[in-house]
Scaffold this active site. Structure first.
Site, PDB file in Angstrom:
ATOM      1  N   HIS A  92       6.687   6.869   5.341  1.00  0.00           N
ATOM      2  CA  HIS A  92       5.679   7.708   4.679  1.00  0.00           C
ATOM      3  C   HIS A  92       6.301   8.317   3.412  1.00  0.00           C
ATOM      4  O   HIS A  92       7.468   8.717   3.413  1.00  0.00           O
ATOM      5  CB  HIS A  92       5.196   8.815   5.631  1.00  0.00           C
ATOM      6  N   GLU A 164      -0.305   3.004   0.558  1.00  0.00           N
ATOM      7  CA  GLU A 164      -0.587   4.402   0.226  1.00  0.00           C
ATOM      8  C   GLU A 164       0.039   4.744  -1.126  1.00  0.00           C
ATOM      9  O   GLU A 164       1.223   5.146  -1.180  1.00  0.00           O
ATOM     10  CB  GLU A 164       0.012   5.332   1.282  1.00  0.00           C
ATOM     11  N   GLY A 170      -2.955  13.044  -0.483  1.00  0.00           N
ATOM     12  CA  GLY A 170      -3.145  14.496  -0.501  1.00  0.00           C
ATOM     13  C   GLY A 170      -3.571  15.069  -1.839  1.00  0.00           C
ATOM     14  O   GLY A 170      -3.489  16.280  -2.046  1.00  0.00           O
ATOM     15  N   GLY A 231      -5.357  11.203   6.324  1.00  0.00           N
ATOM     16  CA  GLY A 231      -4.514  12.387   6.502  1.00  0.00           C
ATOM     17  C   GLY A 231      -5.354  13.630   6.695  1.00  0.00           C
ATOM     18  O   GLY A 231      -5.954  13.833   7.754  1.00  0.00           O
TER      19      GLY A 231
HETATM   20  C1  PEP Z   1      -1.281  10.419   4.594  1.00  0.00           C
HETATM   21  O1  PEP Z   1      -0.725  11.461   4.913  1.00  0.00           O
HETATM   22  O2  PEP Z   1      -0.766   9.339   4.861  1.00  0.00           O
HETATM   23  C2  PEP Z   1      -2.557  10.491   3.884  1.00  0.00           C
HETATM   24  C3  PEP Z   1      -3.185   9.371   3.616  1.00  0.00           C
HETATM   25  O3  PEP Z   1      -2.988  11.750   3.572  1.00  0.00           O
HETATM   26  P1  PEP Z   1      -4.353  12.145   2.830  1.00  0.00           P
HETATM   27  O4  PEP Z   1      -5.471  11.385   3.489  1.00  0.00           O
HETATM   28  O5  PEP Z   1      -4.443  13.598   3.022  1.00  0.00           O
HETATM   29  O6  PEP Z   1      -4.204  11.731   1.404  1.00  0.00           O
END
Ligand code: PEP
Length: 248
Positions: A92, A164, A170, A231
């Site tokens: 992550h 991601e 976030g 998230g």
């Molecule tokens: C994550 O923490 O992997 C994530 C996708 O967070 P968010 O959806 O808050 O962007």
């Protein structure tokens, strides 16, 4: 498109997780979704207890890259397996950045998890600088090859890749469906080059980064992805239920 992963991050005490799950499970329809709830370590027990028999997998958010030993505060693959964990998140961006986890450590974690019968959710993604300097493909290739080094092709059945982009996690920003498609094509190409075309087609890939019940619809048509990693939007049970019903 039916894989959904929730990353609770460092949120909710066991009691709060219990209350959340009671609300969530009272309206969750499990038939078509492959749902994994990645809970904090301290909520794994309550998650397992309440989700038993409900067709929901329990995941963790980290594991040690060592099997056992003098590692105060760390949690091993064996401990996770014994806590009913099916999947664990590795790579992550928050851990890569804050805890300086590099590809070598991520590769070791993957091997420990697989040895203990735990599946992986491997997060990869470029920073804004990488993106602006047209390095997205290079970064994805380095992250994937570093993480999956030495794995056998059949072990990829236990790996889900989460694309991601760091700038989308976030932040409330998301790439366009076309941009996701292009990045995920690159991920599949790396798997095809390093393993096989069959593996590149069958490996599960999800998108993660600021997904919520309002924007998820525009990504449902992305043919190249198998679902989403959510998230902050999973922390509200009603909001997450909406996402579940849209994705399944
Ligand atoms: C994550 O923490 O992997 C994530 C996708 O967070 P968010 O959806 O808050 O962007």
């Amino acid at each position: 498109m039916n894989t959904l992963i929730a990353n609770f991050k460092m949120n909710m005490s066991p009691e709060e997780t219990k209350n959340y799950l009671i609300t969530f499970l009272s309206r969750y329809e499990s038939d078509k979704l492959d749902l994994t709830l990645c809970l904090p370590y301290t909520s794994l027990y309550v998650g397992n207890y309440l989700c038993k028999g409900k067709g929901i997998r329990i995941g963790a958010q980290n594991l040690s890259d060592e099997e056992t030993g003098r590692n105060t505060g760390e949690v091993s693959g064996n401990m996770l397996k014994g806590s009913g964990v099916d999947y664990v998140i590795v790579g992550h961006s928050e851990r890569r950045k804050k805890f300086k986890e590099d590809s070598k450590a991520i590769n070791r974690k993957i091997k420990v998890a697989l040895k203990n019968g735990i599946g992986l959710i491997l997060c990869v993604g470029e920073s804004l600088i990488d993106r602006n300097t047209l390095k997205t493909k290079e970064v994805l290739k380095e992250q994937i090859e570093g993480a999956l080094k030495g794995l056998y092709e059949n072990e990829l059945e236990r790996v889900i890749i989460a694309y991601e982009p760091i700038w989308a996690v976030g932040t409330g920003q998301t790439p366009s469906a076309k941009e996701i498609d292009s990045a995920v094509k690159e991920v599949r190409k790396v798997i095809s080059d390093d393993f096989s075309e069959v593996a590149s087609k069958s490996i599960r890939i999800v998108y993660g980064g600021s997904i919520d019940s309002k924007n998820v619809k525009q990504f449902l048509s992305c043919k190249n992805i198998d679902g989403f990693l959510v998230g902050h939007a999973c922390l509200d049970a009603n909001e997450f239920l909406k996402i579940c019903s849209l994705v399944r």
